[in-house]
Design a protein around this motif. Structure first.
Motif, PDB file in Angstrom:
ATOM      1  N   GLU A 130       0.828  -1.207   0.000  1.00 16.33           N
ATOM      2  CA  GLU A 130       0.000   0.000   0.000  1.00 16.33           C
ATOM      3  C   GLU A 130       0.860   1.253   0.000  1.00 16.33           C
ATOM      4  O   GLU A 130       0.534   2.247  -0.669  1.00 16.33           O
ATOM      5  CB  GLU A 130      -0.934  -0.001   1.219  1.00 16.33           C
ATOM      6  CG  GLU A 130      -2.012  -1.075   1.186  1.00 16.33           C
ATOM      7  CD  GLU A 130      -2.935  -0.935  -0.012  1.00 16.33           C
ATOM      8  OE1 GLU A 130      -3.222   0.207  -0.412  1.00 16.33           O
ATOM      9  OE2 GLU A 130      -3.369  -1.968  -0.549  1.00 16.33           O
ATOM     10  N   LEU A 148       2.305   1.649  -3.514  1.00 10.13           N
ATOM     11  CA  LEU A 148       1.267   2.116  -4.433  1.00 10.13           C
ATOM     12  C   LEU A 148       1.051   3.615  -4.284  1.00 10.13           C
ATOM     13  O   LEU A 148       0.901   4.335  -5.278  1.00 10.13           O
ATOM     14  CB  LEU A 148      -0.057   1.386  -4.158  1.00 10.13           C
ATOM     15  CG  LEU A 148      -0.216  -0.040  -4.687  1.00 10.13           C
ATOM     16  CD1 LEU A 148      -1.593  -0.563  -4.313  1.00 10.13           C
ATOM     17  CD2 LEU A 148      -0.014  -0.102  -6.194  1.00 10.13           C
ATOM     18  N   ASP A 149       1.027   4.080  -3.053  1.00 10.37           N
ATOM     19  CA  ASP A 149       0.805   5.504  -2.799  1.00 10.37           C
ATOM     20  C   ASP A 149       1.936   6.349  -3.383  1.00 10.37           C
ATOM     21  O   ASP A 149       1.695   7.391  -4.005  1.00 10.37           O
ATOM     22  CB  ASP A 149       0.690   5.733  -1.293  1.00 10.37           C
ATOM     23  CG  ASP A 149       0.343   7.175  -0.949  1.00 10.37           C
ATOM     24  OD1 ASP A 149      -0.699   7.659  -1.415  1.00 10.37           O
ATOM     25  OD2 ASP A 149       1.123   7.815  -0.228  1.00 10.37           O
ATOM     26  N   PHE A 155       0.211   6.323  -9.422  1.00 17.62           N
ATOM     27  CA  PHE A 155      -0.546   5.829 -10.572  1.00 17.62           C
ATOM     28  C   PHE A 155      -1.783   6.689 -10.787  1.00 17.62           C
ATOM     29  O   PHE A 155      -2.410   7.145  -9.834  1.00 17.62           O
ATOM     30  CB  PHE A 155      -0.968   4.377 -10.370  1.00 17.62           C
ATOM     31  CG  PHE A 155       0.169   3.400 -10.326  1.00 17.62           C
ATOM     32  CD1 PHE A 155       1.018   3.258 -11.412  1.00 17.62           C
ATOM     33  CD2 PHE A 155       0.392   2.622  -9.204  1.00 17.62           C
ATOM     34  CE1 PHE A 155       2.063   2.350 -11.384  1.00 17.62           C
ATOM     35  CE2 PHE A 155       1.439   1.709  -9.163  1.00 17.62           C
ATOM     36  CZ  PHE A 155       2.277   1.573 -10.257  1.00 17.62           C
ATOM     37  N   SER A 207      -4.473   5.512 -12.385  1.00 18.81           N
ATOM     38  CA  SER A 207      -5.638   4.640 -12.422  1.00 18.81           C
ATOM     39  C   SER A 207      -5.367   3.415 -11.559  1.00 18.81           C
ATOM     40  O   SER A 207      -4.249   3.219 -11.070  1.00 18.81           O
ATOM     41  CB  SER A 207      -5.953   4.204 -13.860  1.00 18.81           C
ATOM     42  OG  SER A 207      -5.044   3.200 -14.280  1.00 18.81           O
ATOM     43  N   ILE A 208      -6.393   2.602 -11.368  1.00 15.38           N
ATOM     44  CA  ILE A 208      -6.250   1.390 -10.557  1.00 15.38           C
ATOM     45  C   ILE A 208      -6.167   0.151 -11.443  1.00 15.38           C
ATOM     46  O   ILE A 208      -6.408  -0.967 -10.992  1.00 15.38           O
ATOM     47  CB  ILE A 208      -7.414   1.251  -9.561  1.00 15.38           C
ATOM     48  CG1 ILE A 208      -8.757   1.194 -10.308  1.00 15.38           C
ATOM     49  CG2 ILE A 208      -7.416   2.392  -8.555  1.00 15.38           C
ATOM     50  CD1 ILE A 208      -9.946   0.858  -9.413  1.00 15.38           C
ATOM     51  N   SER A 214      -5.154  -3.081 -13.465  1.00 10.76           N
ATOM     52  CA  SER A 214      -4.234  -4.195 -13.264  1.00 10.76           C
ATOM     53  C   SER A 214      -4.169  -5.015 -14.544  1.00 10.76           C
ATOM     54  O   SER A 214      -5.026  -4.894 -15.418  1.00 10.76           O
ATOM     55  CB  SER A 214      -4.697  -5.082 -12.098  1.00 10.76           C
ATOM     56  OG  SER A 214      -5.875  -5.789 -12.447  1.00 10.76           O
ATOM     57  N   ASP A 266      -7.166  -6.953 -15.538  1.00  8.79           N
ATOM     58  CA  ASP A 266      -8.333  -6.229 -16.054  1.00  8.79           C
ATOM     59  C   ASP A 266      -8.345  -6.103 -17.578  1.00  8.79           C
ATOM     60  O   ASP A 266      -9.344  -5.659 -18.151  1.00  8.79           O
ATOM     61  CB  ASP A 266      -8.372  -4.804 -15.470  1.00  8.79           C
ATOM     62  CG  ASP A 266      -8.656  -4.803 -13.975  1.00  8.79           C
ATOM     63  OD1 ASP A 266      -9.402  -5.689 -13.529  1.00  8.79           O
ATOM     64  OD2 ASP A 266      -8.124  -3.931 -13.265  1.00  8.79           O
ATOM     65  N   THR A 270       0.671   0.622 -16.167  1.00 10.52           N
ATOM     66  CA  THR A 270       0.212   0.659 -14.783  1.00 10.52           C
ATOM     67  C   THR A 270       0.108  -0.740 -14.203  1.00 10.52           C
ATOM     68  O   THR A 270       0.517  -0.984 -13.056  1.00 10.52           O
ATOM     69  CB  THR A 270      -1.152   1.365 -14.692  1.00 10.52           C
ATOM     70  OG1 THR A 270      -1.006   2.722 -15.115  1.00 10.52           O
ATOM     71  CG2 THR A 270      -1.686   1.352 -13.267  1.00 10.52           C
ATOM     72  N   ARG A 275       2.074  -2.022 -10.957  1.00 15.25           N
ATOM     73  CA  ARG A 275       1.424  -2.550  -9.744  1.00 15.25           C
ATOM     74  C   ARG A 275       1.984  -3.914  -9.368  1.00 15.25           C
ATOM     75  O   ARG A 275       2.116  -4.243  -8.181  1.00 15.25           O
ATOM     76  CB  ARG A 275      -0.088  -2.623  -9.955  1.00 15.25           C
ATOM     77  CG  ARG A 275      -0.761  -1.254 -10.015  1.00 15.25           C
ATOM     78  CD  ARG A 275      -2.248  -1.384 -10.298  1.00 15.25           C
ATOM     79  NE  ARG A 275      -2.952  -1.964  -9.165  1.00 15.25           N
ATOM     80  CZ  ARG A 275      -3.507  -1.235  -8.176  1.00 15.25           C
ATOM     81  NH1 ARG A 275      -3.427   0.080  -8.201  1.00 15.25           N
ATOM     82  NH2 ARG A 275      -4.147  -1.827  -7.184  1.00 15.25           N
ATOM     83  N   LYS A 333     -13.939   3.701 -16.307  1.00 20.39           N
ATOM     84  CA  LYS A 333     -13.533   3.375 -14.949  1.00 20.39           C
ATOM     85  C   LYS A 333     -12.017   3.394 -14.785  1.00 20.39           C
ATOM     86  O   LYS A 333     -11.481   3.805 -13.766  1.00 20.39           O
ATOM     87  CB  LYS A 333     -14.042   1.970 -14.569  1.00 20.39           C
ATOM     88  CG  LYS A 333     -15.563   1.893 -14.460  1.00 20.39           C
ATOM     89  CD  LYS A 333     -15.975   0.462 -14.128  1.00 20.39           C
ATOM     90  CE  LYS A 333     -17.486   0.334 -14.037  1.00 20.39           C
ATOM     91  NZ  LYS A 333     -17.911  -1.048 -13.750  1.00 20.39           N
ATOM     92  N   LYS A 334     -11.303   2.947 -15.778  1.00 24.59           N
ATOM     93  CA  LYS A 334      -9.871   2.756 -15.631  1.00 24.59           C
ATOM     94  C   LYS A 334      -9.033   3.907 -16.159  1.00 24.59           C
ATOM     95  O   LYS A 334      -7.849   3.980 -15.900  1.00 24.59           O
ATOM     96  CB  LYS A 334      -9.433   1.465 -16.348  1.00 24.59           C
ATOM     97  CG  LYS A 334     -10.129   0.224 -15.803  1.00 24.59           C
ATOM     98  CD  LYS A 334      -9.833   0.028 -14.332  1.00 24.59           C
ATOM     99  CE  LYS A 334     -10.517  -1.204 -13.783  1.00 24.59           C
ATOM    100  NZ  LYS A 334     -10.290  -1.391 -12.363  1.00 24.59           N
TER     101      LYS A 334
END
Length: 258
Positions: free
Chosen positions: A64, A67-68, A72, A74-75, A77, A80, A124, A128, A254-255
């Motif tokens: 975490e 990641l912070d 990034f 977007s989320i 992966s 996805d 991204t 991740r 969304k991404k």
């Protein structure tokens, strides 16, 4: 001393676990004791269970935190990615890069394609994976990176910033397209490429095919010097096809694909 510990067991356990920063053990040890008693675990199995809880907790907190710091946009992966939408995306190649072996070899990745085909999503997703593996990542827009380096140079703090960037395991430079660099900014960008060469990995996404990289820099000579180092140990992914955005995909909304 032993008698004092026996009389204040819970207080002692809490104090020692706090002192040794055993966060997850401290939060869960009573539940784990009940679990061990119910399952009739032996001492060795119980100790393994305690340690595994702490290990998993530390790993998740580090993930975490990484990641912070990665910034990034977007989320997204790798899991996805909708390979059925664009058959031009090589699933086997993407999954191979997701194994991060390219980082072990200090190799680079260049993802080329028109807007909306998933370049940033791929970058991204790989980033991740690196964070999940405990490696530091920075995702940065190309223009913002070059502008920042230029400002730091003016302030006289460029060496410190370059040193900080050099410590990052995976640098992702997004949207290296249509930036009118002068000689000064071009030199700064080249320093990033040079200092990571055969030491740490780099991912670049761009709309421009490499044959037109002279449009990014002051000329073909500069473009060749930069490409020479980037391509020496590099995976080039070229994507064609329709844009998720043009198709009105809910997924892209969304991404945030670029």
């Amino acid at each position: 001393m032993q008698q004092l510990i026996t009389q204040n067991k819970e207080e002692y356990i809490q104090t020692m676990m706090k002192q040794f920063k055993l966060v997850d053990m401290r939060d869960q040890y009573l539940d784990l004791i009940n679990e061990a008693e119910t399952a009739s675990l032996g001492y060795m199995d119980f100790l393994v269970r305690l340690l595994s809880v702490e290990e998993e907790g530390k790993k998740n907190r580090r993930y975490e935190k990484l990641l912070d710091k990665a910034c990034f946009e977007s989320i997204a992966s790798l899991e996805d990615i909708d390979y059925t939408f664009n058959l031009n995306i090589n699933k086997n190649k993407i999954e191979e890069l997701g194994s991060l072996r390219f980082m072990e070899a200090c190799e680079n990745i260049i993802v080329i394609g028109p807007p909306g085909v998933g370049k940033s999503m791929i970058a991204t997703g790989i980033g991740r994976k690196a964070c999940e593996n405990g490696q530091s990542v920075l995702f940065v827009n190309a223009k913002e990176l070059v502008d920042r380096l230029h400002n730091e140079m003016i302030k006289g703090t460029l060496p410190e910033v370059l040193e900080s960037l050099n410590k990052i395991d995976l640098l992702i430079v997004d949207e290296l397209s249509y930036i009118n660099m002068d000689k000064e900014k071009e030199s700064l960008f080249f320093q990033i490429i040079r200092q990571r060469y055969e030491k740490r990995s780099l991912i670049i996404t761009t709309n421009l095919p490499m044959g037109r990289w002279n449009e990014l820099f002051t000329g073909q000579l500069a473009a060749t010097a930069i490409l020479d180092r980037l391509l020496h140990h590099c995976h080039v992914i070229s994507i064609t096809g329709d844009s998720y955005r043009v198709k009105g995909s809910n997924y892209s909304a969304k991404k945030g694909l670029t």
